[in-house]
Design a protein around this motif. Structure first.
Motif, PDB file in Angstrom:
ATOM      1  N   LYS A 500       0.835  -1.214   0.000  1.00  0.00           N
ATOM      2  CA  LYS A 500       0.000   0.000   0.000  1.00  0.00           C
ATOM      3  C   LYS A 500       0.859   1.250   0.000  1.00  0.00           C
ATOM      4  O   LYS A 500       0.536   2.242  -0.657  1.00  0.00           O
ATOM      5  CB  LYS A 500      -0.937  -0.024   1.201  1.00  0.00           C
ATOM      6  CG  LYS A 500      -2.007  -1.115   1.118  1.00  0.00           C
ATOM      7  CD  LYS A 500      -2.868  -1.152   2.367  1.00  0.00           C
ATOM      8  CE  LYS A 500      -3.899  -2.269   2.279  1.00  0.00           C
ATOM      9  NZ  LYS A 500      -4.738  -2.363   3.511  1.00  0.00           N
ATOM     10  N   ARG A 501       1.961   1.209   0.733  1.00  0.00           N
ATOM     11  CA  ARG A 501       2.863   2.365   0.722  1.00  0.00           C
ATOM     12  C   ARG A 501       3.548   2.517  -0.622  1.00  0.00           C
ATOM     13  O   ARG A 501       3.747   3.632  -1.123  1.00  0.00           O
ATOM     14  CB  ARG A 501       3.903   2.228   1.839  1.00  0.00           C
ATOM     15  CG  ARG A 501       3.319   2.364   3.239  1.00  0.00           C
ATOM     16  CD  ARG A 501       4.422   2.585   4.269  1.00  0.00           C
ATOM     17  NE  ARG A 501       5.346   1.468   4.314  1.00  0.00           N
ATOM     18  CZ  ARG A 501       5.208   0.435   5.138  1.00  0.00           C
ATOM     19  NH1 ARG A 501       4.173   0.385   5.961  1.00  0.00           N
ATOM     20  NH2 ARG A 501       6.101  -0.537   5.143  1.00  0.00           N
ATOM     21  N   LEU A 502       3.923   1.390  -1.240  1.00  0.00           N
ATOM     22  CA  LEU A 502       4.588   1.451  -2.538  1.00  0.00           C
ATOM     23  C   LEU A 502       3.640   1.947  -3.634  1.00  0.00           C
ATOM     24  O   LEU A 502       4.072   2.639  -4.561  1.00  0.00           O
ATOM     25  CB  LEU A 502       5.141   0.067  -2.920  1.00  0.00           C
ATOM     26  CG  LEU A 502       6.329  -0.451  -2.099  1.00  0.00           C
ATOM     27  CD1 LEU A 502       6.646  -1.885  -2.492  1.00  0.00           C
ATOM     28  CD2 LEU A 502       7.546   0.438  -2.294  1.00  0.00           C
ATOM     29  N   MET A 503       2.369   1.577  -3.556  1.00  0.00           N
ATOM     30  CA  MET A 503       1.431   1.946  -4.607  1.00  0.00           C
ATOM     31  C   MET A 503       1.098   3.438  -4.569  1.00  0.00           C
ATOM     32  O   MET A 503       0.766   4.036  -5.594  1.00  0.00           O
ATOM     33  CB  MET A 503       0.128   1.136  -4.479  1.00  0.00           C
ATOM     34  CG  MET A 503       0.289  -0.357  -4.705  1.00  0.00           C
ATOM     35  SD  MET A 503       0.946  -0.809  -6.328  1.00  0.00           S
ATOM     36  CE  MET A 503       2.659  -1.183  -5.915  1.00  0.00           C
ATOM     37  N   VAL A 532       6.443  -8.374  -4.245  1.00  0.00           N
ATOM     38  CA  VAL A 532       6.850  -6.969  -4.269  1.00  0.00           C
ATOM     39  C   VAL A 532       7.376  -6.588  -5.645  1.00  0.00           C
ATOM     40  O   VAL A 532       7.032  -5.528  -6.196  1.00  0.00           O
ATOM     41  CB  VAL A 532       7.902  -6.704  -3.171  1.00  0.00           C
ATOM     42  CG1 VAL A 532       8.495  -5.309  -3.334  1.00  0.00           C
ATOM     43  CG2 VAL A 532       7.274  -6.856  -1.793  1.00  0.00           C
ATOM     44  N   ASN A 533       8.221  -7.440  -6.261  1.00  0.00           N
ATOM     45  CA  ASN A 533       8.765  -7.121  -7.583  1.00  0.00           C
ATOM     46  C   ASN A 533       7.659  -6.992  -8.623  1.00  0.00           C
ATOM     47  O   ASN A 533       7.649  -6.061  -9.445  1.00  0.00           O
ATOM     48  CB  ASN A 533       9.762  -8.202  -8.010  1.00  0.00           C
ATOM     49  CG  ASN A 533      11.099  -8.065  -7.313  1.00  0.00           C
ATOM     50  OD1 ASN A 533      11.290  -7.161  -6.502  1.00  0.00           O
ATOM     51  ND2 ASN A 533      12.028  -8.951  -7.613  1.00  0.00           N
ATOM     52  N   LEU A 534       6.706  -7.930  -8.613  1.00  0.00           N
ATOM     53  CA  LEU A 534       5.604  -7.855  -9.569  1.00  0.00           C
ATOM     54  C   LEU A 534       4.752  -6.621  -9.325  1.00  0.00           C
ATOM     55  O   LEU A 534       4.292  -5.961 -10.277  1.00  0.00           O
ATOM     56  CB  LEU A 534       4.755  -9.119  -9.485  1.00  0.00           C
ATOM     57  CG  LEU A 534       5.418 -10.436  -9.941  1.00  0.00           C
ATOM     58  CD1 LEU A 534       4.472 -11.605  -9.724  1.00  0.00           C
ATOM     59  CD2 LEU A 534       5.843 -10.353 -11.396  1.00  0.00           C
ATOM     60  N   ALA A 535       4.515  -6.298  -8.056  1.00  0.00           N
ATOM     61  CA  ALA A 535       3.691  -5.124  -7.743  1.00  0.00           C
ATOM     62  C   ALA A 535       4.379  -3.830  -8.161  1.00  0.00           C
ATOM     63  O   ALA A 535       3.736  -2.909  -8.704  1.00  0.00           O
ATOM     64  CB  ALA A 535       3.370  -5.108  -6.252  1.00  0.00           C
ATOM     65  N   THR A 554      -4.532  -5.635  -9.043  1.00  0.00           N
ATOM     66  CA  THR A 554      -5.331  -6.711  -8.464  1.00  0.00           C
ATOM     67  C   THR A 554      -4.430  -7.916  -8.191  1.00  0.00           C
ATOM     68  O   THR A 554      -3.723  -8.389  -9.093  1.00  0.00           O
ATOM     69  CB  THR A 554      -6.473  -7.133  -9.410  1.00  0.00           C
ATOM     70  OG1 THR A 554      -7.266  -5.979  -9.714  1.00  0.00           O
ATOM     71  CG2 THR A 554      -7.341  -8.192  -8.764  1.00  0.00           C
ATOM     72  N   ILE A 555      -4.452  -8.399  -6.957  1.00  0.00           N
ATOM     73  CA  ILE A 555      -3.708  -9.598  -6.568  1.00  0.00           C
ATOM     74  C   ILE A 555      -4.725 -10.648  -6.138  1.00  0.00           C
ATOM     75  O   ILE A 555      -5.531 -10.412  -5.232  1.00  0.00           O
ATOM     76  CB  ILE A 555      -2.719  -9.316  -5.424  1.00  0.00           C
ATOM     77  CG1 ILE A 555      -1.687  -8.266  -5.868  1.00  0.00           C
ATOM     78  CG2 ILE A 555      -2.016 -10.592  -4.993  1.00  0.00           C
ATOM     79  CD1 ILE A 555      -0.689  -7.895  -4.784  1.00  0.00           C
TER      80      ILE A 555
END
Length: 800
Positions: A500-503, A532-535, A554-555
């Motif tokens: 959530k912080r990365l997004m 994390v890498n994919l996100a 979406t995960i």
């Protein structure tokens, strides 16, 4: 009141008992003269009658008991058809078969153990298991004693405990056998009387049967054996293209050769008819040219005829498919098929062969529809084919080209993986020395010293470099994994706050978890890195698609049963139960030319200096090393979807043989005893020796395995042997085997820049611990202390 109808036997028994009771009472009355005794006899008869009726009512006679199977009747019914039938029971025993089955298989073998080839037996066994499971199954392309078959299996019986095996002879075999019998019999003689010589050929051109007139002309005697011989060897062709029997020579009567199609398929037999051409004209005139065109159209490979002016006369379907040509509007010239650079070469070759060149040549050309994939074009001169002067052959090698690309890609990835693993190993040695010296210097400086911050910064950067080597090892599938039995939703939940912080605020994160998810066995830390890498990649794609950064990531986790995998019909994904992790974004998507390269190392679409190209390659390595599969799917402008499939883990967790245990580390790392340190890298050996000496150990050093064995012979058994794994001359495992011949209980601590799992498979030694590089001074001291403490504990337990 409802009446009860007694069965006839019961009524008869009751009547007999009543009459007997009355007669007995009368006899007693006459002999004794006592009405009381007579009444007693009559009452006894009534009681007997009542008991009989009650017993018959409570134990009725049933006539619907199951009867045994009448196998004679079953076999008689099976003989009514011409198909081969057999019945097996649940134990796999043959219980019934008809005469057609016996004739087909030369006896009564039990299915699936029939006289088939290995592939046919395996296919039949699979079909049998499918029939038990699904109720029925079907398998084609079986061959028994050179007879093509298909099998139909069905589950039957009152208790569904039997299989009915039905074997049907393929149509090709039936027609071919019928035709062979006709040619060898009176029908063949009637054709011969009409001047028609006929032969049935196998797909490889050998004679299966021929009528008598053809045997007489080809062999000189109608009784000579012609079956199994190469038909082409009976014919010769002169310079004008006229065909004659080889036995009759060039003075013999010319022949017209006709091929009569009656079956489809590459492995179908061929019917050939020969007619005498009394006019001594070219063997292939107007009508014969039509037969040639019919022959060309039936060829299983791409073939085309070209006239002397270089125009196409005919192209068969295989040629059209290989060339990617529309049959409605075919090209006029062969040069229209290829790219502009190849037009002149193709035109010159056709002109040369149309002018009389007799040999053939192969050319590598590039088709207009597939300019990146060269194909082989065979050009040969044609004689005696009417208007045709040049014969072209084009092989449809698209599948072969795809396989070659995949093999080349796999080879390249393997080579790069080996290179990355070797680089990471050497780099880990360097980082071990840097981090170790930093630790030694930090022991002599306090946080207030002027050099303390600089040393700490060097150590921090070294740790960042160590994380890069872990990415290299992850790509090459050589990183050290700590697999656990876990649930994928738990892994996603662990990193949800970080995601959530990365997004950021403009990218919405949606997470959906399915039900009944099976557990997987993987390293949770490595899986978190995958997520994390994919996100992060998805976030960058979303930001690129929209300047404002709006979008959805979406995960999803869900169960993928084996039935769904079977429906997917994937050549890569084996049929099994999986738990899937799907990451989908609404970004720009991945271009088709980039999609096949995204998992390659050092490949990135980001600006120079903003990406290492190891993100997705690391993801790929982690997933593959965990036994899973990952696929990328994208359409430009519609986002990208990454689907990861991990096999469901059903076996109990295995106990790891490692000595090191995740117990709380003691504060006091001081130790005693003698340690033999074996390391070929001078800088690593120096820092490790200094670190161990500072902890109180007596350290003996050796630069390779041979020197280590000499030190053992001179100084005797140490308390602990610490050794690198990969060394010149003699590696660590070999040296340890020699050392344990003298000291079987010698504690061993291996250290290496390669993965523990990979090394354990190659080391094949018991009771050894492992310390991955790069390591700090404290980690080395902790590892040595743990191994020695474990050894002392085992000795104490043995004494007690």
């Amino acid at each position: 009141m409802a009446s009860i109808a007694l069965p006839t036997p019961v009524r008869n028994a009751a009547l007999v008992a009543a009459i007997s009771g009355i007669a007995a009472a009368a006899v007693v009355l006459l002999l004794v003269g006592s009405w009381i005794a007579a009444a007693g006899f009559f009452a006894a008869a009534v009681i007997v009658i009542g008991a009989l009726i009650a017993w018959r009512l409570l134990n009725p006679v049933t006539n619907d008991a199951s009867r045994p199977v009448d196998w004679d009747l079953t076999r008689t019914v099976a003989e009514a058809g011409s198909d081969a039938l057999a019945i097996t029971d649940r134990a796999g025993r043959l219980v019934c078969a008809n005469d057609a089955y016996e004739a087909l298989f030369a006896g009564f073998p039990t299915p699936p153990g029939l006289p088939l080839d290995d592939a046919g037996t395996a296919a039949l066994a699979d079909a049998g298991r499918a029939a038990w499971r699904d109720g029925s199954a079907h398998v084609d392309r079986l061959a028994a004693r050179d007879i093509a078959l298909s099998a139909q299996i069905a589950r039957a019986g009152d208790d569904a405990d039997m299989l009915v095996w039905r074997f049907v002879t393929a149509q090709e075999h039936d027609l071919a056998e019928t035709l062979a019998a006709l040619l060898a019999g009176p029908t063949g003689d009637q054709l011969g009387g009409s001047g028609i010589m006929a032969a049935l050929l196998s797909p490889d051109g050998r004679v299966r049967t021929a009528n008598r007139v053809l045997r007489a002309r080809a062999c000189g005697d109608e009784h000579d054996a012609i079956e199994g011989r190469d038909f082409a060897r009976f014919l010769i062709t002169d310079s004008r293209g006229l065909v004659r029997f080889e036995r009759e020579g060039l003075e013999g009567t010319p022949l017209r050769v006709l091929q009569i199609p009656f079956l489809d398929g590459d492995d179908a037999p061929v019917l050939v008819a020969l007619l005498d051409d009394e006019e001594d004209a070219p063997a292939l005139g107007a009508s014969a040219s039509a037969h040639v065109r019919s022959l060309v159209s039936m060829m299983p490979f791409g073939m085309a005829l070209v006239d002397r002016d270089g125009r196409f006369l005919q192209m068969n379907d295989s040629f059209l498919r290989a060339a990617g040509v529309n049959a409605v509007a075919p090209p006029l010239y062969p040069g229209d098929l290829v790219v502009r650079e190849d037009k002149a070469a193709v035109a010159d070759a056709i002109r040369k062969f149309a002018g009389g060149a007799t040999h053939s040549t192969d050319m590598a050309v590039r088709l207009k529809d597939h300019p990146d994939e060269p194909v082989a074009l065979t050009i040969a001169g044609a004689r005696g084919l009417g208007d045709a002067a040049v014969l072209l052959s084009l092989k449809d090698n698209s599948e072969e080209s795809r396989l070659k690309r995949e093999v080349a890609q796999a080879t390249k990835m393997q080579a790069v993986g080996q290179l990355a693993g070797g680089v990471a190993h050497d780099f880990n040695n360097i980082l071990t020395a840097i981090i170790g010296h930093c630790d030694l210097m930090l022991m002599r400086h306090s946080p207030g010293d002027s050099d303390y911050d600089d040393i700490q910064q060097v150590r921090t950067n070294s740790n960042r470099a160590a994380s890069l080597t872990r990415q290299l090892l992850a790509f090459s599938r050589q990183q050290t994994l700590r697999p656990q039995i876990l649930q994928l939703p738990d892994v996603v939940s662990e990193v949800s706050n970080l995601l959530k912080r990365l997004m950021g605020e403009t990218v919405r994160l949606d997470m959906t978890h399915g039900r009944n998810l099976g557990p997987v066995r993987a390293d949770p830390g490595q899986l978190e890195q995958v997520v994390v890498n994919l996100a992060v990649n998805a976030r960058d794609a979303i930001v690129s698609a929209n300047a404002r950064g709006g979008g959805v990531l979406t995960i999803t986790t869900r169960a993928v049963p084996a039935s769904e995998v079977r429906e997917m019909a994937s050549d890569i994904l084996p049929v099994a139960d999986y738990t899937a992790l799907i990451v989908q974004d609404t970004g720009t998507g991945i271009p088709p030319d980039v999609l096949p390269k995204i998992f390659e190392p050092f490949f990135t679409t980001k600006e120079f200096g903003k990406g290492t190209g190891l993100g997705l390659s690391t993801v790929y390595g982690i997933v593959k090393q965990s036994g899973g599969y990952i696929f990328a799917d994208s359409k430009p402008g519609q986002g990208a979807t990454f689907s990861m499939y991990l096999p469901v883990h059903s076996a109990p967790a295995a106990t790891r043989p490692a000595v090191l245990k995740p117990t709380p580390k003691p504060v006091d790392l001081w130790g005693t005893g003698t340690i033999l340190l074996v390391e070929d890298e001078d800088m690593v050996r120096a820092v490790a020796e200094r670190a161990l000496v500072r902890q109180g150990y007596t350290v003996l050093t050796a630069e390779n395995g041979e020197v280590a064995l000499e030190v053992l012979a001179k100084h005797g058994r140490p308390d602990l042997l610490i050794s690198d794994v990969v060394m010149p001359q003699m590696d660590g495992p070999t040296m340890v085997r020699h050392a344990r011949e003298s000291y079987p209980d010698l504690p061993i601590l291996f250290m290496s820049g390669y993965a523990e799992e990979q090394l354990r498979r190659s080391i094949d030694l018991d009771n050894v611990a492992f310390l991955p590089k790069p390591f700090s001074v404290q980690e080395l001291a902790e590892a040595a202390r743990d191994v020695l403490a474990t050894r002392r504990h085992e000795q104490d337990v043995g004494k007690s």
